[in-house]
Design a protein around this motif. Sequence first.
Motif, mmCIF file in Angstrom:
data_model
loop_
_atom_site.group_PDB
_atom_site.id
_atom_site.type_symbol
_atom_site.label_atom_id
_atom_site.label_comp_id
_atom_site.label_asym_id
_atom_site.label_seq_id
_atom_site.Cartn_x
_atom_site.Cartn_y
_atom_site.Cartn_z
ATOM 1 N N UNK A 219 -15.986 44.436 -8.115
ATOM 2 C CA UNK A 219 -14.583 44.455 -7.689
ATOM 3 C C UNK A 219 -14.550 45.384 -6.479
ATOM 4 N N UNK A 220 -14.567 44.803 -5.278
ATOM 5 C CA UNK A 220 -14.807 45.580 -4.060
ATOM 6 C C UNK A 220 -13.552 45.716 -3.200
ATOM 7 N N UNK A 221 -13.447 46.877 -2.565
ATOM 8 C CA UNK A 221 -12.375 47.154 -1.606
ATOM 9 C C UNK A 221 -13.017 47.808 -0.387
ATOM 10 N N UNK A 222 -12.680 47.303 0.802
ATOM 11 C CA UNK A 222 -13.248 47.813 2.055
ATOM 12 C C UNK A 222 -12.140 48.101 3.057
ATOM 13 N N UNK A 223 -12.560 48.678 4.191
ATOM 14 C CA UNK A 223 -11.651 48.846 5.325
ATOM 15 C C UNK A 223 -10.391 49.628 4.983
ATOM 16 N N UNK A 224 -10.588 50.804 4.399
ATOM 17 C CA UNK A 224 -9.453 51.648 4.003
ATOM 18 C C UNK A 224 -8.472 50.912 3.106
ATOM 19 N N UNK A 225 -9.016 50.092 2.212
ATOM 20 C CA UNK A 225 -8.185 49.414 1.225
ATOM 21 C C UNK A 225 -7.503 48.152 1.715
ATOM 22 N N UNK A 226 -7.878 47.663 2.892
ATOM 23 C CA UNK A 226 -7.221 46.466 3.429
ATOM 24 C C UNK A 226 -7.952 45.181 3.078
ATOM 25 N N UNK A 227 -9.233 45.272 2.779
ATOM 26 C CA UNK A 227 -10.028 44.085 2.477
ATOM 27 C C UNK A 227 -10.475 44.154 1.024
ATOM 28 N N UNK A 228 -10.197 43.099 0.275
ATOM 29 C CA UNK A 228 -10.607 43.025 -1.126
ATOM 30 C C UNK A 228 -11.533 41.828 -1.295
ATOM 31 N N UNK A 229 -12.485 41.991 -2.198
ATOM 32 C CA UNK A 229 -13.480 40.945 -2.409
ATOM 33 C C UNK A 229 -13.980 41.036 -3.844
ATOM 34 N N UNK A 230 -14.337 39.865 -4.373
ATOM 35 C CA UNK A 230 -14.948 39.802 -5.691
ATOM 36 C C UNK A 230 -16.291 39.112 -5.548
ATOM 37 N N UNK A 231 -17.320 39.691 -6.180
ATOM 38 C CA UNK A 231 -18.660 39.120 -6.138
ATOM 39 C C UNK A 231 -19.258 39.179 -7.538
ATOM 40 N N UNK A 232 -19.844 38.062 -7.934
ATOM 41 C CA UNK A 232 -20.542 37.966 -9.208
ATOM 42 C C UNK A 232 -21.946 37.468 -8.888
#
Length: 185
Positions: free
Chosen positions: A38-51
Amino acid sequence: PISAFRLYYNTLFGNDPKHLSNNWLTWLIGFVEGDGAIQTYGNGKIVRFVLTQKESAILFYIQKNLGIGIVKHFPQGTSGNKNDFYKLIVDNPSHILLLAFLFNGNLAINRRIQQLSLWVKALNNRFGPNTILFINTPVLITLQDGWLSGFTDAEGCFNISITANSRYTLGHFIKMRYLLDKKDS
């Protein structure tokens, strides 16, 4: 809390996800807590899910059932990896919101709950301040649903060892084990 997932699923796709039983969804949550990101990048602006998995079949099955994400193959030698592996990747913010509704109030591991809190903050900034009301209480793991089965599929194993030992009537000692191993939970 799975009802919020079902309601938003219907909003996104225009149909009730009856094919997704609560038990399967609970299995998925356990599986994600084991192997998901459960990932968050770019000072909380980009969210991503990876399995991530070594075998693709389960990822394609999850993708087909949920109707979201893309499965990518990373062959041996890609980015220095020693083995082939596959990733189910979800980048679409509406689909991340769908997963957030599923995970919110249904996670058992504190680290995953902390990761979800960053998602909720980012999603509320994007979709509106009260889009999702964060639930930070871990669920109680029971044997009455699929969570432990999903987590075991991600992080567990069963093994049997047979050792010759004349002290026993059959001349062997049989040892059965169920192991769970999760680092940095």
